[in-house]
Design an enzyme around this catalytic site. Structure first.
Site, PDB file in Angstrom:
ATOM      1  N   GLU A 119      51.403  40.866  38.367  1.00  0.00           N
ATOM      2  CA  GLU A 119      50.006  41.229  38.538  1.00  0.00           C
ATOM      3  C   GLU A 119      49.756  42.582  37.881  1.00  0.00           C
ATOM      4  O   GLU A 119      50.634  43.423  37.807  1.00  0.00           O
ATOM      5  CB  GLU A 119      49.658  41.315  40.039  1.00  0.00           C
ATOM      6  CG  GLU A 119      50.084  40.117  40.875  1.00  0.00           C
ATOM      7  CD  GLU A 119      49.362  38.823  40.508  1.00  0.00           C
ATOM      8  OE1 GLU A 119      48.263  38.902  39.926  1.00  0.00           O
ATOM      9  OE2 GLU A 119      49.882  37.742  40.808  1.00  0.00           O
ATOM     10  N   TYR A 120      48.530  42.789  37.398  1.00  0.00           N
ATOM     11  CA  TYR A 120      48.239  44.065  36.737  1.00  0.00           C
ATOM     12  C   TYR A 120      48.148  45.192  37.750  1.00  0.00           C
ATOM     13  O   TYR A 120      47.833  44.939  38.907  1.00  0.00           O
ATOM     14  CB  TYR A 120      46.956  43.980  35.906  1.00  0.00           C
ATOM     15  CG  TYR A 120      45.651  43.967  36.711  1.00  0.00           C
ATOM     16  CD1 TYR A 120      45.183  45.106  37.381  1.00  0.00           C
ATOM     17  CD2 TYR A 120      44.867  42.821  36.779  1.00  0.00           C
ATOM     18  CE1 TYR A 120      44.020  45.103  38.104  1.00  0.00           C
ATOM     19  CE2 TYR A 120      43.684  42.805  37.502  1.00  0.00           C
ATOM     20  CZ  TYR A 120      43.267  43.950  38.159  1.00  0.00           C
ATOM     21  OH  TYR A 120      42.101  43.941  38.874  1.00  0.00           O
ATOM     22  N   GLU A 130      49.262  39.613  34.289  1.00  0.00           N
ATOM     23  CA  GLU A 130      48.053  38.890  34.700  1.00  0.00           C
ATOM     24  C   GLU A 130      46.803  39.732  34.485  1.00  0.00           C
ATOM     25  O   GLU A 130      46.793  40.932  34.754  1.00  0.00           O
ATOM     26  CB  GLU A 130      48.186  38.514  36.178  1.00  0.00           C
ATOM     27  CG  GLU A 130      46.886  38.169  36.881  1.00  0.00           C
ATOM     28  CD  GLU A 130      46.229  39.372  37.556  1.00  0.00           C
ATOM     29  OE1 GLU A 130      45.012  39.528  37.359  1.00  0.00           O
ATOM     30  OE2 GLU A 130      46.918  40.129  38.257  1.00  0.00           O
ATOM     31  N   GLU A 169      40.574  39.198  35.554  1.00  0.00           N
ATOM     32  CA  GLU A 169      39.205  39.644  35.299  1.00  0.00           C
ATOM     33  C   GLU A 169      38.664  39.077  33.994  1.00  0.00           C
ATOM     34  O   GLU A 169      37.446  38.954  33.815  1.00  0.00           O
ATOM     35  CB  GLU A 169      39.136  41.180  35.292  1.00  0.00           C
ATOM     36  CG  GLU A 169      39.686  41.855  34.055  1.00  0.00           C
ATOM     37  CD  GLU A 169      41.190  42.033  34.073  1.00  0.00           C
ATOM     38  OE1 GLU A 169      41.709  42.779  33.236  1.00  0.00           O
ATOM     39  OE2 GLU A 169      41.864  41.416  34.928  1.00  0.00           O
ATOM     40  N   SER A 181      41.317  46.942  35.389  1.00  0.00           N
ATOM     41  CA  SER A 181      40.578  45.732  35.007  1.00  0.00           C
ATOM     42  C   SER A 181      39.208  46.091  34.449  1.00  0.00           C
ATOM     43  O   SER A 181      38.698  45.415  33.541  1.00  0.00           O
ATOM     44  CB  SER A 181      40.433  44.786  36.195  1.00  0.00           C
ATOM     45  OG  SER A 181      39.684  45.395  37.234  1.00  0.00           O
ATOM     46  N   ARG A 182      38.578  47.145  34.976  1.00  0.00           N
ATOM     47  CA  ARG A 182      37.305  47.579  34.407  1.00  0.00           C
ATOM     48  C   ARG A 182      37.494  48.089  32.980  1.00  0.00           C
ATOM     49  O   ARG A 182      36.704  47.787  32.080  1.00  0.00           O
ATOM     50  CB  ARG A 182      36.699  48.687  35.275  1.00  0.00           C
ATOM     51  CG  ARG A 182      35.689  48.208  36.283  1.00  0.00           C
ATOM     52  CD  ARG A 182      36.313  47.492  37.451  1.00  0.00           C
ATOM     53  NE  ARG A 182      37.065  48.391  38.318  1.00  0.00           N
ATOM     54  CZ  ARG A 182      37.857  47.990  39.310  1.00  0.00           C
ATOM     55  NH1 ARG A 182      38.027  46.703  39.525  1.00  0.00           N
ATOM     56  NH2 ARG A 182      38.498  48.856  40.065  1.00  0.00           N
TER      57      ARG A 182
END
Length: 370
Positions: free
Chosen positions: A171-172, A198, A201, A245-246
């Site tokens: 996962e990130y 991953e 998003e 993710s943003r």
């Protein structure tokens, strides 16, 4: 604890995690379609055609996430052998991963859930047995590790499983430093193993909408604000990493970015933090990114993009995000089967390292070493 506590948008409401039992239609039964003319896909490192596919996922070559899987494009696989999988960390993300592995999805037919690793003594979950980290590393059955623990532990787990000869899905963010990520990617290449970070998003309906909206438009300026409750920095990293993710959204929409400046407002006694980042595109268009975390703040995002041809203020309701972890697993299986080109893999790696580099630069700007 689900380490994706700030998984990007409030209107997803963890829809993927709560979407029990609605994870898509089962894969068609073996023999239900003709196999004539279908490609044989080899597992990396295998000398024979160990895998048979009757259909492949469609991949958007420009952005490296799958197009929506219509029924006629779903994989229908009859693997002669499956990759044994262990899930490390069984919070909400790990639980969803286990659910997808146990359900009859196309990509799951290439995978066999062997067990899970947890610091808690759980014994078993839905008849899946807990195993020690040592057993998972040494097991000949285990060929793949899904790392779903808190971000601060990712680097150590990735290194251990790669050194043990396992493929890794994590996962990130994969690490909390650029140097560590580069080192681990080099290790994966030395071992001939897949290392996949991953990024669900990029699989969301909102992002697909935005991607279509910005195509062909000339950006003048933009901003993205995300708010949420407090998050433990020692477990999930500085705001630029826990909120990467943003940053990935902005880079995927507007290309590589450069840092202009960044500030941090912090009140530890109130568990409050606000990071304000000023970026610019290669064409010198300004972008601002704000992460604000504190008690009472609801998970939400606000965006504003101004183009020469008009403006975009936030995203309309474009539907519920379903099976986004499963879509990410589909991409991972494509990598295991050698279905992605070197060009695609290199572009994805470049984007991930660019975002990690920016996150690290932002952290240094906000927290300069004395």
């Amino acid at each position: 604890m689900f380490h994706k506590a700030d998984k990007f948008l409030s209107n997803t409401t963890d829809s993927e995690m709560d979407d029990k039992g609605t994870s898509g239609a089962p894969a068609p039964r073996p023999g239900s379609q003709s196999e004539q003319g279908n490609p044989r896909v080899r597992r990396p490192g295998c000398s024979g055609g160990a895998w048979r596919l009757r259909g492949e996922l469609l991949l958007d070559l420009g952005t490296h996430w799958p197009k929506p899987l219509k029924e006629e494009t779903k994989m229908n696989a009859e693997p002669e052998k499956k990759f044994g999988v262990v899930v490390v960390g069984v919070g909400r993300a790990g639980s969803v991963r286990m659910r997808d592995l146990r359900n009859p999805h196309a990509s799951s037919s290439f995978l066999n859930l062997i067990g899970f690793v947890s610091r808690r003594d759980l014994g078993s979950i839905d008849e899946v047995q807990q195993m020690s980290l040592e057993d998972a590393l040494s097991s000949q059955e285990v060929e793949v590790a899904y790392i779903c623990s808190e971000s601060a532990s990712h680097e150590d787990y990735i290194r251990k499983f790669l050194n043990a000869g396992k493929h890794v899905l994590v996962e990130y963010p994969m690490t909390l430093s650029l140097a560590a990520a580069q080192e681990l990617w080099e290790l994966a290449e030395q071992k001939g193993r897949v290392l996949h970070e991953e990024h669900i998003e990029l699989l969301m309906e909102e992002f697909a909408f935005l991607k279509k909206e910005v195509v062909g438009k000339e950006l003048l300026k933009g901003s993205l604000l995300f708010t949420a409750g407090p998050l433990e920095e020692e477990r999930f990293g500085f705001l630029a990493f826990s909120g990467i993710s943003r940053l990935t959204w902005l880079v995927s929409l507007f290309g590589e970015l450069s840092l202009v400046s960044a500030t941090l407002e912090e009140r530890k006694e109130d568990q409050y933090m606000k990071m304000t980042v000023y970026l610019e595109t290669e064409n010198k268009c300004p972008l601002s990114w704000i992460e604000e975390k504190g008690p009472g703040l609801k998970r939400n995002r606000y965006l504003s993009f101004h183009f020469k041809s008009g403006s975009l203020e936030n995203v309309p309701n474009v539907g519920v995000n379903k099976n986004i972890f499963l879509k990410d697993q589909n991409i991972f299986v494509q990598k295991l089967l050698g279905q992605l080109s070197e060009k695609e893999l290199a572009a994805e790696k470049k984007r991930i390292l660019h975002c990690l580099s920016l996150a690290e630069e932002i952290q240094k700007y906000c927290r300069p070493k004395k």
